[in-house]
Every structure is written in C-alpha cells, then in structure tokens.
Design a protein around this motif. Structure first.
Motif, short mmCIF file in Angstrom:
data_model
loop_
_atom_site.label_atom_id
_atom_site.label_comp_id
_atom_site.label_asym_id
_atom_site.label_seq_id
_atom_site.Cartn_x
_atom_site.Cartn_y
_atom_site.Cartn_z
N ILE A 111 -28.03 10.43 -98.43
CA ILE A 111 -28.39 10.54 -99.61
C ILE A 111 -27.19 10.28 -100.88
O ILE A 111 -26.01 10.25 -100.46
CB ILE A 111 -28.61 12.01 -100.20
CG1 ILE A 111 -27.50 12.99 -99.96
CG2 ILE A 111 -29.78 12.45 -99.45
CD1 ILE A 111 -27.83 14.40 -100.43
N THR A 112 -27.57 9.95 -102.00
CA THR A 112 -26.43 9.57 -103.08
C THR A 112 -27.18 9.91 -104.50
O THR A 112 -28.33 10.55 -104.67
CB THR A 112 -26.35 8.15 -103.10
OG1 THR A 112 -25.15 7.88 -103.72
CG2 THR A 112 -27.41 7.34 -103.40
N SER A 113 -26.55 9.50 -105.72
CA SER A 113 -27.08 9.63 -106.83
C SER A 113 -26.20 8.62 -107.80
O SER A 113 -25.29 8.47 -107.51
CB SER A 113 -26.99 11.00 -107.41
OG SER A 113 -25.76 11.43 -107.82
N ILE A 114 -26.85 8.21 -108.71
CA ILE A 114 -26.17 7.36 -109.87
C ILE A 114 -25.15 8.06 -110.22
O ILE A 114 -23.90 7.52 -110.60
CB ILE A 114 -27.12 6.92 -110.88
CG1 ILE A 114 -28.04 5.86 -110.33
CG2 ILE A 114 -26.37 6.23 -111.99
CD1 ILE A 114 -28.91 5.40 -111.31
N VAL A 115 -25.26 9.42 -110.82
CA VAL A 115 -24.18 10.42 -111.20
C VAL A 115 -23.87 11.40 -109.88
O VAL A 115 -25.02 12.09 -109.88
CB VAL A 115 -24.57 11.19 -112.43
CG1 VAL A 115 -23.59 12.09 -112.79
CG2 VAL A 115 -24.89 10.01 -113.42
N ASP A 116 -22.94 11.38 -109.21
CA ASP A 116 -21.59 10.73 -109.44
C ASP A 116 -21.55 9.71 -108.17
O ASP A 116 -20.23 9.31 -107.90
CB ASP A 116 -20.52 11.63 -109.51
CG ASP A 116 -20.31 12.34 -110.65
OD1 ASP A 116 -21.33 11.98 -111.74
OD2 ASP A 116 -19.37 13.36 -111.05
N GLY A 117 -22.51 9.64 -107.51
CA GLY A 117 -22.23 8.93 -106.32
C GLY A 117 -22.04 7.21 -106.53
O GLY A 117 -21.44 6.63 -105.42
N ILE B 105 -21.69 -2.84 -108.71
CA ILE B 105 -20.61 -2.03 -108.11
C ILE B 105 -21.00 -0.82 -107.46
O ILE B 105 -20.78 -0.33 -106.45
CB ILE B 105 -19.28 -2.27 -108.92
CG1 ILE B 105 -18.77 -3.52 -109.64
CG2 ILE B 105 -18.14 -1.18 -108.43
CD1 ILE B 105 -17.73 -3.41 -110.68
N GLY B 106 -21.72 -0.22 -108.26
CA GLY B 106 -22.27 1.26 -107.92
C GLY B 106 -23.11 1.17 -106.63
O GLY B 106 -22.89 2.38 -105.92
N PHE B 107 -23.74 0.30 -106.31
CA PHE B 107 -24.57 0.23 -105.20
C PHE B 107 -23.58 0.17 -103.85
O PHE B 107 -24.14 1.02 -102.98
CB PHE B 107 -25.43 -0.78 -105.03
CG PHE B 107 -26.75 -0.65 -105.80
CD1 PHE B 107 -27.88 0.03 -105.19
CD2 PHE B 107 -26.90 -1.18 -107.07
CE1 PHE B 107 -29.03 0.41 -105.91
CE2 PHE B 107 -28.19 -0.92 -107.88
CZ PHE B 107 -29.34 -0.22 -107.05
N TYR B 108 -22.57 -0.42 -103.96
CA TYR B 108 -21.71 -0.73 -102.84
C TYR B 108 -20.83 0.69 -102.65
O TYR B 108 -20.49 1.06 -101.71
CB TYR B 108 -20.64 -1.92 -103.00
CG TYR B 108 -21.60 -3.22 -102.89
CD1 TYR B 108 -22.26 -3.52 -101.54
CD2 TYR B 108 -21.95 -4.15 -103.90
CE1 TYR B 108 -22.85 -4.60 -101.47
CE2 TYR B 108 -22.56 -5.28 -103.71
CZ TYR B 108 -23.19 -5.45 -102.52
OH TYR B 108 -23.88 -6.58 -102.48
N VAL B 109 -20.35 1.28 -103.90
CA VAL B 109 -19.70 2.54 -103.73
C VAL B 109 -20.66 3.51 -103.26
O VAL B 109 -20.17 4.31 -102.21
CB VAL B 109 -19.23 2.95 -105.23
CG1 VAL B 109 -18.74 4.31 -105.38
CG2 VAL B 109 -18.13 2.01 -105.68
N ALA B 110 -21.95 3.63 -103.52
CA ALA B 110 -22.91 4.56 -103.12
C ALA B 110 -23.15 4.45 -101.67
O ALA B 110 -23.05 5.51 -100.81
CB ALA B 110 -24.13 4.32 -103.95
#
Length: 465
Positions: free
Chosen positions: A406-412, A376-381
């Motif tokens: 750019i992004t990050s696992i926290v909080d992207g 889910i996070g990949f699509y949110v990012a």
C-alpha cells in the motif's frame, strides 16, 4: 509514562483537528494577552471555518474518488501497490510506536527552535504532527529502532518549520493570509522542486511567455473565466472522461452534471470558508503582534496552520483538477511504477498549493511542476511501499483485498521520507547526523539570505516611494 502518552494520543485522535485547533488557538491567544471573549470567539470561528473547509473538501473527495474509479475502470490498469489515502496513512502513523511520542517531541522541538530564535513559527496544527510520525514509523520499519525513528521525526519537524519560515512571506502575500505560515510537510516538500523547475521554465523560449493565471483567464473568457464557472467546465470535462462509456445515457448525463456542479461548488465555497478562517485569525494576529513588540522588538511570531487555508484559491483548485487525469495517465504510462491511484487524488490541491506564490499563480506552470512532482512521487511510492506496508501491519492496519502493498500520495509520494529512509538504511546513525547537519545548514543559509532579501526589499520600497 507510556500510559500518559497513550491517553494523550487517544484524546488527540478522538477530538480531531476541528476541536483541537480552537482549543490551542484560545490558549495561545490568552497567553498573548487577548481578552478572553475575543480569544474564545476567535477559536470558535477558526474551528467552524475548518469544519466548513473539511465539508467542502469531503465533497471534492467524493466527486474525484468516483471519477478516479471510473477512469481506472476505463483504462483497465492493475497494479499491486494500492493508494489507501491519507486517513489511512495518518492512522498508521499515529498507531505506530513513534506516534505515541510525536506530540511531545514535536512541541519540544518547536519551542526549542523558537527560544533559540531559529524559527518564527509556532505550529498549532498538532493534528498534522502525524506527518512527522509517519517518517519516523518508516525509519522504525527499516531499522527496528524506536530511537532512530524519534530522531528522524524530530529532524523532519525542524525541516518543516524551516520550510514554513522560508515560504511565509510568499504565502502571506499571494494568499492574503497575514501572520500565518504553513508547516505542512505534504505541501512544503514541493517548494525546492518548484523553484528549480520554475527557473528552468524561465529559460525555455516561448514556454516562458505562457501565463495562465486567474486574472488572465477571467479577462479573456469573461464570465466563463470566473472560478465557479471554471469549476463547472472542468467538472464537465472530467465527468465526460470518466463516464463516457456508461451504457445508460441518462445515468451518464446525470453523473457528468453532478460532477460538474460539485466541483463548481468547491470552487465557490472553499474561498468563502478561508475568509471565515481569516476573520477568526485577525484577533490572534493582532495579539501576537502586540505581544512580540513589547517583548522582542520587531521579531515576528507566525501562527503555523494546515495548508487547507491555501487550497481555496482558484489557481490551486484549477491546477489540481487538471492534474487528476494526468495523475491517472501517469499510473498507466510510467515504466517501473507499480502504483495505482485511488483514494488520495483529492489531496492534489495540498500537494501543489505552495507552488502558486513561486509562479505567481500561473496555472500552466503549476500543472507542469505538479506533473513532474507526481511522476517523481510514483517512483518514491514504489520504493517506499514495502516499508509503508510493514509499518501498516505493525500498527494493526488491515490491508485492502488484492493489495500486495500500500501507499498514499500523502505521504508515500514525498521525497523527504525517501531521503531520510535512504540515509538511515545506508548509514545508520551517521545518516541521521548527515540529515541533521543538512537541516542546520538550511537554517544558516535561510537566516543569511532572508536578512539580505529583507534589506534589499526595503531598499526597493524606499526607492519606489
């Protein structure tokens, strides 16, 4: 006013959590009536413990970053949204216009909710207020309104305190950390996902019988199931996956063995650091209990701390290390994702740690829940990357070479910022009102269900006695 806030933010940035936390703990303990000597020792002990935790996490960070680079190189994947890691995200958040205000906003919201008896958590983890500022900075990037950004950040403060109260009992029992809650957005956001997925797994025949927790592993594998040996084995596997094609066999073996020993050290040392932390918290918890009993009867006040106190548990570390190659695989196979992971793989323990009380430490279920959450996070990012990048540029952050965004696992990767941004982008002020109403409903439901649960638990304990 802006000058004062800038000075405060500068002090916060300069001191960091390992200095700020002992100061806040000391002040908090004195207010609660602890003797100055015990309060001082408690603050220093907690600060030392967090330094130790950060050192061990740094070791894990270095090892996993090297492994991640090697695996990414082996797969040959390229993406235009680059993971820059949580330190960059924190710098962007605190460097934003919302970051200037987030500390007073966070403290005021917390105190108002405490005085209104809507929360039991006193969040002393001021450094991690950057998570709230990050959401606010995305809203500012989306709307060009500081007011909207501050309101969004305040709503997320309230939501995070709700998560902290909601999960406190489970966290305390599973992790054996009495008197503590975890108002850490990056960790708490997985809780609703974990509850739903755990419910689904319970209803899948065969799968629902699989239980791989720390006790089961140790019982079946003996010495090979001990956390330190398990860390060694997982490190050997990760190292082999990362370095199998290094031309020089000697270098390859050295890299694999270093990875294995480093992760074995992490598995052994992190729990020790958490024990030191709990030693420092005992006087504060005792003072809080006495203070509350004198003034508020049986009302409980919880000390809100960083989820770093949780990740020393073998279930959290083991599941996270298994999720590292899974996360990189997801980078390769997920259609439509534009994200390549790199700097933030070492924070996966923070992402999954709060699932452990829900699944009773079942590593198998933690890996499943973690995999779905990361997917889910990949699509949110991917969706948030343009706003993340705009916020970074506005804060003066220099983008890495060859990175369009750019992004990050926290909080992207988190659903909370995504939902907040979607509400505000589509409904403006009405979206903020909807978010506030949803959080208010959450408080009402929690207070109602928590009372019922506590009465039920008490009846069961009496029946058992």
């Amino acid at each position: 006013m802006d000058t004062i806030l800038t000075d405060i933010k500068g002090v916060i940035d300069g001191l960091g959590s390992t200095v700020l936390l002992p100061v806040f703990i000391f002040i908090f303990a004195i207010i609660l009536g602890a003797k100055p000597g015990r309060a001082f020792r408690a603050g220093i002990t907690i600060g030392v413990a967090f330094i130790g935790i950060n050192l061990v996490i740094g070791l894990m960070w270095t090892s996993l970053s090297d492994v991640a680079q090697a695996i990414v190189k082996n797969t040959g994947i390229t993406r235009d949204v680059v993971d820059v890691g949580w330190p960059s995200a924190a710098a962007i958040a605190f460097g934003s216009s919302v970051g200037l205000w987030i500390i007073p906003v966070g403290i005021i919201v917390n105190l108002v909710l405490l005085l209104a008896r809507l929360t039991r958590t006193l969040n002393v983890d001021v450094w991690n207020f950057w998570h709230f500022a990050f959401v606010g900075s995305l809203v500012v990037a989306a709307t060009n309104s500081l007011v909207y950004g501050l309101i969004a950040a305040a709503i997320v403060v309230a939501l995070t305190l709700l998560f902290a109260d909601w999960t406190a009992k489970g966290v305390q029992r599973f992790y054996e950390v009495p008197g503590v809650s975890v108002p850490h957005l990056a960790s708490a956001q997985i809780v609703p996902i974990a509850i739903v997925l755990n419910w689904i797994i319970d209803r899948i025949p065969g799968i629902n019988k699989i239980n791989i927790d720390n006790n089961t592993i140790q019982r079946r594998l003996g010495v090979f199931g001990e956390p330190v040996i398990l860390g060694l084995i997982i490190g050997l596997v990760l190292g082999a996956i990362a370095y199998y094609n290094v031309p020089d066999r000697g270098t390859m073996i050295t890299n694999v063995l270093k990875t294995a020993m480093n992760l074995a050290a992490v598995m052994l040392l992190l729990p020790r650091m958490v024990k030191i932390l709990m030693e420092g918290l005992i006087p504060v918890s005792e003072a809080a209990r006495t203070f509350v009993q004198k003034r508020a009867g049986d009302r409980e006040i919880l000390i809100g701390l960083d989820s770093a106190i949780l990740i020393g548990h073998p279930a959290a570390i083991s599941s996270s290390l298994i999720l590292v190659p899974i996360a990189i695989l997801l980078s390769v196979i997920l259609p439509g994702s534009r994200v390549i992971l790199f700097a933030d793989l070492a924070v996966i323990p923070f992402v999954v740690a709060m699932t452990a009380p829900i699944v009773k430490g079942n590593v198998f279920r933690m890996v499943i829940i973690g995999t779905v959450t990361l997917a889910i996070g990949f699509y949110v990012a991917t969706a948030l990357a343009p706003l993340f990048t705009n916020a970074a540029v506005s804060a003066g952050f220099k983008l890495p070479e060859n990175a369009a965004q750019i992004t990050s696992i926290v909080d992207g990767f988190l659903w909370v910022p995504y939902v907040m941004v979607e509400l505000v982008q589509n409904l403006a002020a009405i979206g903020l009102a909807v978010a506030a109403i949803l959080v208010a409903i959450g408080y009402w439901l929690y207070r109602r269900s928590a009372t019922n649960w506590e009465l039920k638990a008490g009846a069961e304990e009496e029946a058992a006695a």
